[in-house]
Design an enzyme around this catalytic site. Sequence first.
Site, mmCIF file in Angstrom:
data_model
loop_
_atom_site.group_PDB
_atom_site.id
_atom_site.type_symbol
_atom_site.label_atom_id
_atom_site.label_comp_id
_atom_site.label_asym_id
_atom_site.label_seq_id
_atom_site.Cartn_x
_atom_site.Cartn_y
_atom_site.Cartn_z
ATOM 1 N N GLN A 1 -8.828 5.952 5.766
ATOM 2 C CA GLN A 1 -9.344 4.666 5.296
ATOM 3 C C GLN A 1 -8.206 3.692 5.006
ATOM 4 O O GLN A 1 -7.236 4.048 4.330
ATOM 5 C CB GLN A 1 -10.178 4.832 4.024
ATOM 6 C CG GLN A 1 -10.905 3.525 3.716
ATOM 7 C CD GLN A 1 -11.562 3.493 2.355
ATOM 8 O OE1 GLN A 1 -10.889 3.623 1.330
ATOM 9 N NE2 GLN A 1 -12.870 3.284 2.327
ATOM 10 N N PRO B 1 -13.873 8.870 0.578
ATOM 11 C CA PRO B 1 -12.502 8.457 0.234
ATOM 12 C C PRO B 1 -12.441 8.246 -1.273
ATOM 13 O O PRO B 1 -13.273 7.532 -1.832
ATOM 14 C CB PRO B 1 -12.328 7.130 0.985
ATOM 15 C CG PRO B 1 -13.708 6.626 1.236
ATOM 16 C CD PRO B 1 -14.606 7.828 1.288
ATOM 17 N N MET B 2 -11.493 8.882 -1.928
ATOM 18 C CA MET B 2 -11.315 8.674 -3.373
ATOM 19 C C MET B 2 -9.827 8.612 -3.681
ATOM 20 O O MET B 2 -9.093 9.594 -3.451
ATOM 21 C CB MET B 2 -11.958 9.810 -4.172
ATOM 22 C CG MET B 2 -13.468 9.699 -4.286
ATOM 23 S SD MET B 2 -14.186 11.031 -5.275
ATOM 24 C CE MET B 2 -14.152 12.391 -4.118
ATOM 25 N N CYS C 1 -13.694 -1.752 -2.465
ATOM 26 C CA CYS C 1 -12.895 -1.459 -3.664
ATOM 27 C C CYS C 1 -12.822 -2.691 -4.567
ATOM 28 O O CYS C 1 -12.392 -3.756 -4.134
ATOM 29 C CB CYS C 1 -11.477 -1.017 -3.275
ATOM 30 S SG CYS C 1 -10.466 -0.727 -4.737
ATOM 31 N N GLY D 1 -23.272 6.903 -3.305
ATOM 32 C CA GLY D 1 -23.674 6.398 -4.622
ATOM 33 C C GLY D 1 -24.607 7.322 -5.361
ATOM 34 O O GLY D 1 -25.717 7.595 -4.907
ATOM 35 N N ASP D 2 -24.113 7.837 -6.503
ATOM 36 C CA ASP D 2 -24.927 8.713 -7.373
ATOM 37 C C ASP D 2 -25.370 9.992 -6.688
ATOM 38 O O ASP D 2 -26.519 10.415 -6.833
ATOM 39 C CB ASP D 2 -26.150 7.951 -7.913
ATOM 40 C CG ASP D 2 -25.752 6.890 -8.921
ATOM 41 O OD1 ASP D 2 -24.597 6.925 -9.392
ATOM 42 O OD2 ASP D 2 -26.586 6.021 -9.230
HETATM 43 C C1 LIG Z 1 -11.773 8.077 -8.584
HETATM 44 C C2 LIG Z 1 -12.448 7.358 -7.446
HETATM 45 C C3 LIG Z 1 -11.685 6.827 -6.434
HETATM 46 C C4 LIG Z 1 -12.301 6.150 -5.373
HETATM 47 N N1 LIG Z 1 -11.523 5.675 -4.365
HETATM 48 C C5 LIG Z 1 -12.117 5.103 -3.294
HETATM 49 C C6 LIG Z 1 -11.343 4.714 -2.172
HETATM 50 O O1 LIG Z 1 -10.113 4.916 -2.108
HETATM 51 N N2 LIG Z 1 -11.994 4.109 -1.141
HETATM 52 C C7 LIG Z 1 -13.360 3.893 -1.167
HETATM 53 O O2 LIG Z 1 -13.907 3.351 -0.211
HETATM 54 N N3 LIG Z 1 -14.109 4.283 -2.200
HETATM 55 C C8 LIG Z 1 -13.529 4.895 -3.244
HETATM 56 N N4 LIG Z 1 -14.301 5.337 -4.274
HETATM 57 C C9 LIG Z 1 -15.768 5.175 -4.200
HETATM 58 C C10 LIG Z 1 -16.441 6.423 -3.630
HETATM 59 O O3 LIG Z 1 -16.029 6.666 -2.309
HETATM 60 C C11 LIG Z 1 -17.977 6.311 -3.679
HETATM 61 O O4 LIG Z 1 -18.425 5.326 -2.799
HETATM 62 C C12 LIG Z 1 -18.467 5.989 -5.078
HETATM 63 O O5 LIG Z 1 -17.849 6.820 -6.044
HETATM 64 C C13 LIG Z 1 -19.991 6.138 -5.200
HETATM 65 O O6 LIG Z 1 -20.385 7.462 -5.047
HETATM 66 P P1 LIG Z 1 -20.762 8.397 -6.330
HETATM 67 O O7 LIG Z 1 -21.584 7.528 -7.275
HETATM 68 O O8 LIG Z 1 -21.559 9.512 -5.716
HETATM 69 O O9 LIG Z 1 -19.483 8.816 -6.958
HETATM 70 C C14 LIG Z 1 -13.717 6.000 -5.338
HETATM 71 C C15 LIG Z 1 -14.477 6.551 -6.363
HETATM 72 C C16 LIG Z 1 -13.867 7.233 -7.406
HETATM 73 C C17 LIG Z 1 -14.727 7.835 -8.492
#
Ligand SMILES: Cc1cc2nc3c(=O)[nH]c(=O)nc-3n(C[C@H](O)[C@H](O)[C@H](O)COP(=O)(O)O)c2cc1C
Length: 351
Positions: free
Chosen positions: A88, A34-35, A118, A219-220
């Site tokens: 979500q 979810p982003m 969040c 994460g990462d």
């Molecule tokens: C632009 C952006 C928006 C995000 N929005 C959400 C969200 O709406 N809900 C959520 O649970 N996590 C959200 N996240 C977190 C990601 O789902 C993920 O857990 C986090 O980026 C860690 O993974 P990564 O380091 O591989 O990016 C968001 C992350 C980014 C970068």
Amino acid sequence: MPSPSEPPERVKLCGHEIMNIGSLSLSNGLFLAPMAGISDSAFRMVARSFGASLCYSEMISAEGLVRGTGRSFEYLASPPGDKPLGIQLFGANPEALAEAAIIAVEQGADLVDINMGCPVKKVIRNGAGAALMKDPARVAAIVSVVRRAVTCPLTVKLRSGWSEASINVVEIARIVQDCGVDAVTVHPRTAVRGFRGGADWRLTAQVKNVLSVPVIGSGDIWTAADIRRIRDVAGCDAVMVARGSLGNPWIFRDALREEESGLSAGGPSPTEREETIRRHMHLALDLYGENRGMFIFRKHMLWYTKGLPGGARFRKTVLEEKSREAVLESLHRFLHSTEVLMSPDSQERLV
Ligand SMILES: Cc1cc2nc3c(=O)[nH]c(=O)nc-3n(C[C@H](O)[C@H](O)[C@H](O)COP(=O)(O)O)c2cc1C
């Protein structure tokens, strides 16, 4: 329910582990995260086409859905092929979350996820998102009430804890499992850290060691190699790709190929990159309309062309283009320019 000492049996299909989250059977353990502002149905469709087996929506306000305010309903938009779909929700009120979960399922959700990670001010000031990591009693109340409201698979997404002084993801994970969730996602950074510092996958491993329901690692995750590494370090059942998918939805295919053959895959050819951007852009413009769609798609265009020789120059000119045709024409010229075709990463050399 199997005990933690009896890990769920892992079954393989075409070399990939299939997995279940509650009643949902998934063809592999690679998910789109979810982003907010990114995981819309356009991007989900692209991620699915490269192998993501489950895609989540961006977080949607439970209160917004219940009251029908803001853009909450718009975020539920999902074309027929956008399956299986995780919706979500965020909120702090158990009843509102339960009601929103029912709405989400009525609108097509195959799975409901509750955001407990969040760290954004407007979310935590109401006690939602990562603020829930500080309130185990509320966590239990929320999950119990939502669990009774819907029969579809239910998951939660957790941080390590609120701050370095209060890392409690193992405790919260146990609570949500006892209250009936079907899987838990762990993004092992504290809320206070936001995105700073590395994700501590050892915490994900600790959660995996005590839960019997599947654990999804986040994460990462930047490359297919990271997907393999997090599985090795954390032993997680599935991996959620977030920032690593921006401008690189091929990451899912790379990981699946690597899993199947042990060989690392190359990136897309310029022709495939163009075809993917084109498809993503059409989906976004169909979803939002021409003007808003173009505005929303800009960031993806930036990510898709980041690091390519001459990319900065291209982006400057493309931002001035107004119509879909002009943007696509300009993209074609750029991706088939000598500069891009002759770059070391290109698989489509000039003859
Ligand atoms: C632009 C952006 C928006 C995000 N929005 C959400 C969200 O709406 N809900 C959520 O649970 N996590 C959200 N996240 C977190 C990601 O789902 C993920 O857990 C986090 O980026 C860690 O993974 P990564 O380091 O591989 O990016 C968001 C992350 C980014 C970068």
